[in-house]
Design a protein around this motif. Structure first.
Motif, short mmCIF file in Angstrom:
data_model
loop_
_atom_site.label_atom_id
_atom_site.label_comp_id
_atom_site.label_asym_id
_atom_site.label_seq_id
_atom_site.Cartn_x
_atom_site.Cartn_y
_atom_site.Cartn_z
N GLU A 107 0.83 -1.20 0.00
CA GLU A 107 0.00 0.00 0.00
C GLU A 107 0.87 1.25 0.00
O GLU A 107 0.58 2.22 -0.71
CB GLU A 107 -0.92 -0.02 1.21
N ILE B 118 0.09 9.84 -3.61
CA ILE B 118 -0.86 10.08 -2.53
C ILE B 118 -0.07 10.10 -1.23
O ILE B 118 0.47 9.10 -0.81
CB ILE B 118 -1.93 8.98 -2.47
N LEU C 83 2.25 1.69 -3.49
CA LEU C 83 1.25 2.21 -4.41
C LEU C 83 0.96 3.69 -4.14
O LEU C 83 0.80 4.48 -5.09
CB LEU C 83 -0.04 1.40 -4.31
N GLU C 84 0.88 4.08 -2.87
CA GLU C 84 0.66 5.48 -2.55
C GLU C 84 1.81 6.34 -3.05
O GLU C 84 1.60 7.44 -3.57
CB GLU C 84 0.49 5.66 -1.05
N GLU C 85 3.03 5.83 -2.93
CA GLU C 85 4.18 6.58 -3.42
C GLU C 85 4.14 6.68 -4.94
O GLU C 85 4.42 7.73 -5.51
CB GLU C 85 5.47 5.89 -2.97
N ALA C 86 3.78 5.59 -5.61
CA ALA C 86 3.73 5.60 -7.07
C ALA C 86 2.63 6.51 -7.59
O ALA C 86 2.78 7.15 -8.63
CB ALA C 86 3.51 4.18 -7.59
N LEU C 87 1.52 6.60 -6.86
CA LEU C 87 0.40 7.44 -7.29
C LEU C 87 0.50 8.86 -6.76
O LEU C 87 -0.31 9.71 -7.14
CB LEU C 87 -0.93 6.82 -6.84
#
Length: 123
Positions: free
Chosen positions: A68, A77, A71-75
């Motif tokens: 998670e 967020i 993914l937050e870093e990639a997006l």
């Protein structure tokens, strides 16, 4: 004479030893003993499975949090967004026959119903 005494005591000792071994084995093979042994083995196995399940669940939780974060870093967020305001539903006015003017009034809003339409929630 010593020879006979030696062999006599050796035979008695072997008989006592064999009788003790056979009696122990017979006690192990009684239904109560077999049931107790099976119950103990089941408890040990259950405890091992529980420990493995707990370790697995903790690993899943750690890996989920790690993924998670990736993914937050990639997006991009990085903060917790605020939740949107609750939606309002437009009320349908059915009494337009009495209104003879062409002026359209602003729609009236009502709040969302407080009860659920799910009839399976009581079961």
């Amino acid at each position: 004479m010593f020879r006979r005494t030696f062999w006599f005591t050796t035979g008695v000792a072997a008989g006592v030893w064999a009788t003790t071994k056979v009696n122990r084995k017979l006690k192990q093979l009684t239904p109560e003993s077999l049931a107790a042994t099976a119950a103990n083995k089941a408890l040990e196995t259950g405890q091992r499975l529980k420990d493995r399940a707990v370790v697995f669940a903790l690993d899943v939780r750690d890996n989920m949090a790690q993924r998670e974060a990736e993914l937050e870093e990639a997006l991009g967020i990085h903060e917790n967004p605020e939740l949107p305001a609750p939606r309002r539903y437009t009320a349908i006015e059915s009494d337009r026959s009495n209104d003879h003017s062409d002026n359209r009034s602003t729609p009236k809003y009502i709040e969302a119903p407080m009860y659920s339409y799910n009839r399976n929630e009581d079961h």
